[in-house]
Design a protein around this motif. Structure first.
Motif, PDB file in Angstrom:
ATOM      1  N   GLY A   1       0.810  -1.210   0.000  1.00  0.00           N
ATOM      2  CA  GLY A   1       0.000   0.000   0.000  1.00  0.00           C
ATOM      3  C   GLY A   1       0.843   1.259   0.000  1.00  0.00           C
ATOM      4  N   HIS A   2       0.165   2.391  -0.099  1.00  0.00           N
ATOM      5  CA  HIS A   2       0.850   3.684  -0.174  1.00  0.00           C
ATOM      6  C   HIS A   2       1.489   4.035   1.173  1.00  0.00           C
ATOM      7  N   VAL A   3       2.545   4.837   1.108  1.00  0.00           N
ATOM      8  CA  VAL A   3       3.237   5.243   2.335  1.00  0.00           C
ATOM      9  C   VAL A   3       2.271   5.971   3.277  1.00  0.00           C
ATOM     10  N   ASP A   4       2.398   5.694   4.544  1.00  0.00           N
ATOM     11  CA  ASP A   4       1.586   6.326   5.592  1.00  0.00           C
ATOM     12  C   ASP A   4       0.128   5.879   5.622  1.00  0.00           C
ATOM     13  N   HIS A   5      -0.219   4.888   4.834  1.00  0.00           N
ATOM     14  CA  HIS A   5      -1.602   4.426   4.893  1.00  0.00           C
ATOM     15  C   HIS A   5      -1.809   3.436   6.042  1.00  0.00           C
ATOM     16  N   GLY A   6      -0.692   3.058   6.691  1.00  0.00           N
ATOM     17  CA  GLY A   6      -0.839   2.246   7.907  1.00  0.00           C
ATOM     18  C   GLY A   6      -0.395   0.794   7.799  1.00  0.00           C
ATOM     19  N   LYS A   7       0.522   0.506   6.877  1.00  0.00           N
ATOM     20  CA  LYS A   7       0.988  -0.879   6.713  1.00  0.00           C
ATOM     21  C   LYS A   7       1.656  -1.392   7.988  1.00  0.00           C
ATOM     22  N   THR A   8       2.607  -0.608   8.488  1.00  0.00           N
ATOM     23  CA  THR A   8       3.344  -1.032   9.676  1.00  0.00           C
ATOM     24  C   THR A   8       2.408  -1.105  10.877  1.00  0.00           C
ATOM     25  N   SER A   9       1.547  -0.100  11.003  1.00  0.00           N
ATOM     26  CA  SER A   9       0.598  -0.098  12.128  1.00  0.00           C
ATOM     27  C   SER A   9      -0.296  -1.326  12.073  1.00  0.00           C
ATOM     28  N   LEU A  10      -0.702  -1.679  10.869  1.00  0.00           N
ATOM     29  CA  LEU A  10      -1.595  -2.821  10.719  1.00  0.00           C
ATOM     30  C   LEU A  10      -0.876  -4.119  11.104  1.00  0.00           C
TER      31      LEU A  10
ATOM     32  N   LEU B   1      -9.308  -1.519   4.283  1.00  0.00           N
ATOM     33  CA  LEU B   1      -9.633  -0.092   4.235  1.00  0.00           C
ATOM     34  C   LEU B   1      -9.363   0.469   5.627  1.00  0.00           C
ATOM     35  N   ASN B   2      -8.198   1.092   5.759  1.00  0.00           N
ATOM     36  CA  ASN B   2      -7.692   1.456   7.092  1.00  0.00           C
ATOM     37  C   ASN B   2      -8.112   2.880   7.505  1.00  0.00           C
ATOM     38  N   LYS B   3      -7.906   3.163   8.749  1.00  0.00           N
ATOM     39  CA  LYS B   3      -8.152   4.475   9.357  1.00  0.00           C
ATOM     40  C   LYS B   3      -9.630   4.860   9.329  1.00  0.00           C
ATOM     41  N   ILE B   4     -10.507   3.851   9.441  1.00  0.00           N
ATOM     42  CA  ILE B   4     -11.940   4.180   9.404  1.00  0.00           C
ATOM     43  C   ILE B   4     -12.372   4.913  10.672  1.00  0.00           C
ATOM     44  N   ASP B   5     -11.475   4.973  11.663  1.00  0.00           N
ATOM     45  CA  ASP B   5     -11.790   5.750  12.868  1.00  0.00           C
ATOM     46  C   ASP B   5     -11.728   7.249  12.586  1.00  0.00           C
ATOM     47  N   ARG B   6     -11.114   7.616  11.487  1.00  0.00           N
ATOM     48  CA  ARG B   6     -10.932   9.050  11.233  1.00  0.00           C
ATOM     49  C   ARG B   6     -12.223   9.687  10.724  1.00  0.00           C
ATOM     50  N   PRO B   7     -12.516  10.872  11.223  1.00  0.00           N
ATOM     51  CA  PRO B   7     -13.785  11.513  10.851  1.00  0.00           C
ATOM     52  C   PRO B   7     -13.851  11.845   9.355  1.00  0.00           C
TER      53      PRO B   7
ATOM     54  N   VAL C   1     -11.041  -1.444   8.474  1.00  0.00           N
ATOM     55  CA  VAL C   1     -10.288  -1.678   9.710  1.00  0.00           C
ATOM     56  C   VAL C   1      -9.752  -0.363  10.282  1.00  0.00           C
ATOM     57  N   SER C   2      -9.305  -0.448  11.499  1.00  0.00           N
ATOM     58  CA  SER C   2      -8.535   0.644  12.073  1.00  0.00           C
ATOM     59  C   SER C   2      -7.381   0.032  12.860  1.00  0.00           C
ATOM     60  N   ALA C   3      -6.186   0.306  12.385  1.00  0.00           N
ATOM     61  CA  ALA C   3      -5.017  -0.212  13.084  1.00  0.00           C
ATOM     62  C   ALA C   3      -4.898   0.462  14.441  1.00  0.00           C
ATOM     63  N   LYS C   4      -5.521   1.637  14.552  1.00  0.00           N
ATOM     64  CA  LYS C   4      -5.428   2.401  15.788  1.00  0.00           C
ATOM     65  C   LYS C   4      -6.346   1.837  16.870  1.00  0.00           C
ATOM     66  N   THR C   5      -7.620   1.649  16.508  1.00  0.00           N
ATOM     67  CA  THR C   5      -8.567   1.152  17.516  1.00  0.00           C
ATOM     68  C   THR C   5      -8.680  -0.375  17.486  1.00  0.00           C
TER      69      THR C   5
HETATM   70  P1  GDP Z   1       3.009   2.898   6.585  1.00  0.00           P
HETATM   71  O1  GDP Z   1       3.919   3.932   6.023  1.00  0.00           O
HETATM   72  O2  GDP Z   1       2.008   2.427   5.575  1.00  0.00           O
HETATM   73  O3  GDP Z   1       3.705   1.741   7.258  1.00  0.00           O
HETATM   74  O4  GDP Z   1       2.131   3.630   7.699  1.00  0.00           O
HETATM   75  P2  GDP Z   1       2.302   3.639   9.271  1.00  0.00           P
HETATM   76  O5  GDP Z   1       1.851   2.355   9.854  1.00  0.00           O
HETATM   77  O6  GDP Z   1       3.643   4.124   9.626  1.00  0.00           O
HETATM   78  O7  GDP Z   1       1.201   4.729   9.661  1.00  0.00           O
HETATM   79  C1  GDP Z   1       1.291   6.066   9.232  1.00  0.00           C
HETATM   80  C2  GDP Z   1       0.552   6.985  10.180  1.00  0.00           C
HETATM   81  O8  GDP Z   1      -0.828   6.687  10.204  1.00  0.00           O
HETATM   82  C3  GDP Z   1       1.035   6.843  11.621  1.00  0.00           C
HETATM   83  O9  GDP Z   1       1.078   8.109  12.193  1.00  0.00           O
HETATM   84  C4  GDP Z   1      -0.037   5.982  12.270  1.00  0.00           C
HETATM   85  O10 GDP Z   1      -0.149   6.238  13.633  1.00  0.00           O
HETATM   86  C5  GDP Z   1      -1.256   6.411  11.514  1.00  0.00           C
HETATM   87  N1  GDP Z   1      -2.268   5.353  11.465  1.00  0.00           N
HETATM   88  C6  GDP Z   1      -2.078   4.092  11.043  1.00  0.00           C
HETATM   89  N2  GDP Z   1      -3.214   3.392  11.100  1.00  0.00           N
HETATM   90  C7  GDP Z   1      -4.160   4.242  11.586  1.00  0.00           C
HETATM   91  C8  GDP Z   1      -5.564   4.109  11.884  1.00  0.00           C
HETATM   92  O11 GDP Z   1      -6.196   3.066  11.707  1.00  0.00           O
HETATM   93  N3  GDP Z   1      -6.199   5.220  12.330  1.00  0.00           N
HETATM   94  C9  GDP Z   1      -5.552   6.397  12.530  1.00  0.00           C
HETATM   95  N4  GDP Z   1      -6.252   7.429  12.960  1.00  0.00           N
HETATM   96  N5  GDP Z   1      -4.242   6.550  12.264  1.00  0.00           N
HETATM   97  C10 GDP Z   1      -3.553   5.488  11.809  1.00  0.00           C
END
Ligand code: GDP
Length: 627
Positions: A140-149, A239-245, A275-279
């Motif tokens: 996936g694209h950078v910062d979309h949450g791969k590592t967080s997931l 479909l990540n970050k669904i917690d975001r408004p 999904v939400s990697a955060k919640t």
């Molecule tokens: P990567 O570059 O795809 O590996 O993305 P990261 O896992 O580093 O996440 C990038 C940013 O998005 C970080 O600041 C995370 O905290 C944030 N983030 C990742 N997943 C979520 C999520 O489900 N919800 C929210 N609100 N933020 C998230």
């Protein structure tokens, strides 16, 4: 038997594979007294293996290579001539191996079917196959949450099963969900995914495509889609970050459809899990869905055979020595097994899993860190259990030969090769990675390409995008046997390096018509081979003689060679004053075919008598680009 590779191209220097050759202080050269030892070695051999064969330290071998003017690392492959020079310096006599040792089916059990999903080795007995866990890569694209997931999946699992359990990043981890296991590769992103694939290491069964709901489909999302599709790996959209408004799920779904990923809700076959990697919302659903997709793929392996796997990561640990993370693909790897990994072999002294637990066995799809190899193998190397040291040495030698011959040697990766294959009726498909400067021209080219008749050979644009040619484009092309075609694009420096090392054909155009014409010619087997000029050498004009009306230029060869009959031009003050051919070439009084560097000679150029002292004769040839 493993596939036969062509011989290493003559004159090519052994490729440096370690970006940081071990620095060695160069001592004075000392040729040792022969010790009387005679060692048999293959035609090409890794530096480390040569040291072992001669029973000397690797440092000594590297040092004598330095003395010979070659900086080489331990894994570098050198040819027999170089090995002989090194051996002589160390007082060892080497002989070429009479014949490559032939491995039995058991020793080298299989030809890998790259890209096949269920059956990785042809000798697998279908009756013995048992279900194995899927291996998942997150793209996936950078910062979309791969590592967080990846972290969320792991921690969800750890907390529910073994609270407080320590985990370590070993390159992959395995989780359990309702009694079923899933393996996740810990290096997200399509670069790693495709770099492994370019080495024939297709380890991924399912790709999880992470798309941030608040950001939608982005350039690397599109790349990831192309990479997964080119590999034939099914996609599950997270479909990540669904917690975001500000998340906009409907828009993302529509964008995905535009890029060829039709989700189930829209009548396609790609599942999408919010999904939400955060919640941690939806994480369990995601794993569940991955298992469903794996069920469709019917992933199987034979756990009751000697293991074959892939090195997915390796490094030198200060305390523990070479450490390799291995993903077992078939069979069961056991502590004490003798294994070959690329060009090194050793006994598995210890195995630990991602929870730092010592394990005695690793079944198919299980990632483990192994200790016991004397050298660090490369990511992508095949790891294979062998019955004894003889088999191990034979396999190492074979791997070294294959490495020296070039891994991509058999891939039809240039338009010229396609042309040759089309002519012989062998080619079925021409794959293209297409880049253009603006969306308008990209669309125009795509629709024009679609109109080219594809009777004999079909055309597949496996990735297209606006922008310069990137490293990702090159690795995708290398792994897929594709040609990179650019329209008004530049090539980034890292991409050029990959192009050089993989020999992927990159064709750049400024005129759409020419681009289309070349593709059409390749498709119909009409393409003329690309001609390239190579300089043979230069000679400086020192004196002039005349014989009748002919001027003989008395020259000294400054570099390379001057060859009779080769093409030549005369350079004077930065200008080319003549372009033709070397008519006659004399050394002393004799006609000769070639004069090499440092020697004097008389050159007569065809239809040219106006040489001046100080002119430079540049000798060159124009040949079809080597395939
Ligand atoms: P990567 O570059 O795809 O590996 O993305 P990261 O896992 O580093 O996440 C990038 C940013 O998005 C970080 O600041 C995370 O905290 C944030 N983030 C990742 N997943 C979520 C999520 O489900 N919800 C929210 N609100 N933020 C998230």
């Amino acid at each position: 038997m493993p596939p036969q590779r062509g011989p290493r191209p003559k004159g090519r220097r052994p490729q440096r594979r370690d970006p940081q050759p071990i620095p060695v202080a160069a001592p004075a050269v000392a040729v040792a007294e022969p010790t009387g030892a005679v060692v048999t070695i293959p035609k090409s051999i890794a530096v480390g293996e040569l040291a072992r064969a001669m029973d000397v330290s690797v440092v000594d071998v590297i040092r004598s290579l330095v003395n010979l003017g070659t900086m080489a690392s331990i894994n570098e492959i050198i040819d027999f001539e170089t090995a002989t020079l090194v051996a002589n310096e160390l007082g060892v006599e080497v002989r070429p191996e009479e014949e490559a040792p032939v491995l039995t089916e058991e020793e080298a059990p299989a030809t890998e079917t790259v890209g096949a999903k269920e059956i990785l080795w042809t000798d697998v007995d279908p009756a013995k196959l048992k279900e194995r866990p899927p291996v998942v890569t997150v793209l996936g694209h950078v910062d979309h949450g791969k590592t967080s997931l990846l972290d969320a999946i792991r921690s969800t699992n750890v907390t529910s099963r073994e609270a407080g359990g320590i985990t370590q990043h070993i390159g992959a981890y395995q989780i359990e969900h309702n009694g079923r296991k899933v393996t996740f590769l810990d290096t997200p992103g399509h670069e790693a995914f495709t770099a492994m694939r370019a080495r024939g290491a297709q380890v991924t069964d399912v790709a999880v495509l992470v798309v941030a709901a608040d950001d939608g489909v982005q350039p690397q999302t599109i790349e990831a889609i192309s990479h997964a599709k080119a590999a034939g790996v099914p996609i599950v959209v997270a479909l990540n970050k669904i917690d975001r408004p500000d998340s906009n799920t409907d828009q993302v779904k529509a964008q995905l459809a535009e890029h060829g990923v039709t989700i189930e809700e829209y009548g396609g076959d790609t599942p999408l899990v919010p999904v939400s990697a955060k919640t941690k919302q939806g994480i369990e659903d995601l794993v569940e869905t991955v298992l469903l997709v794996a069920d469709v793929a019917e992933l199987k392996a034979d756990p009751d055979r000697p293991a074959i796997g892939r090195v997915i990561e390796a490094h030198l640990d200060k305390g523990r020595g070479p450490v390799a993370t291995v993903l077992v693909q078939t069979g069961t790897l056991e502590r004490g097994d003798l294994v070959v990994a690329g060009t090194t072999f050793g006994k598995v002294r210890a195995m630990v899993d991602d929870k730092l637990k010592n394990v005695g066995r690793a079944e198919p799809s299980r990632p483990v860190e192994i200790l016991g190899l004397p050298e660090v193998p490369e990511a992508g190397d095949v790891l294979r259990v062998v019955p004894d040291e003889k088999a191990a040495r034979a396999l190492v030698a074979q791997n070294a030969r294959e490495r020296a011959a070039g891994m991509a040697a058999e891939r039809p990766a240039t338009l010229d090769e396609m042309f040759a294959q089309v002519k012989e009726g062998r080619a079925k498909e021409l794959k293209i990675v297409l880049k253009a400067d603006v969306q308008g021209s990209l669309e125009a080219i795509k629709s024009a390409l679609a109109k080219i008749p594809q009777d004999e050979v079909t055309l597949a644009v496996i990735h297209d995008a606006v922008g310069d040619i990137t490293e990702s484009d090159l690795t995708l092309a290398a792994a897929s046997g594709a040609v990179v075609v650019g329209f008004n694009t530049k090539m980034e420096a890292p991409a050029r390096r990959v192009a050089d090392s993989t020999k992927v054909d990159v064709r750049q155009y400024k005129v759409i018509y020419e681009l289309l014409e070349d593709v059409q010619k390749a498709l119909t087997g009409m393409l003329e081979p690309e001609m390239v000029e190579s300089t043979l050498g230069h000679a400086e004009v020192l004196q002039l003689f005349t014989a009748g009306k002919t001027t003989i230029a008395g020259c000294r060869v400054a570099d390379g060679v001057i060859r009779r009959g080769a093409q030549a031009r005369v350079l004077r003050g930065g200008q080319t004053v003549y372009d033709g051919k070397v008519g006659t070439l004399r050394r002393m009084k004799d006609d000769v075919r070639e004069v090499t560097v440092g020697l004097e000679c008389g050159i007569v150029l065809e239809n040219f008598n106006d040489e001046q002292v100080g002119d430079v004769v540049e000798c060159y040839v124009v040949q079809p680009k080597p395939r």
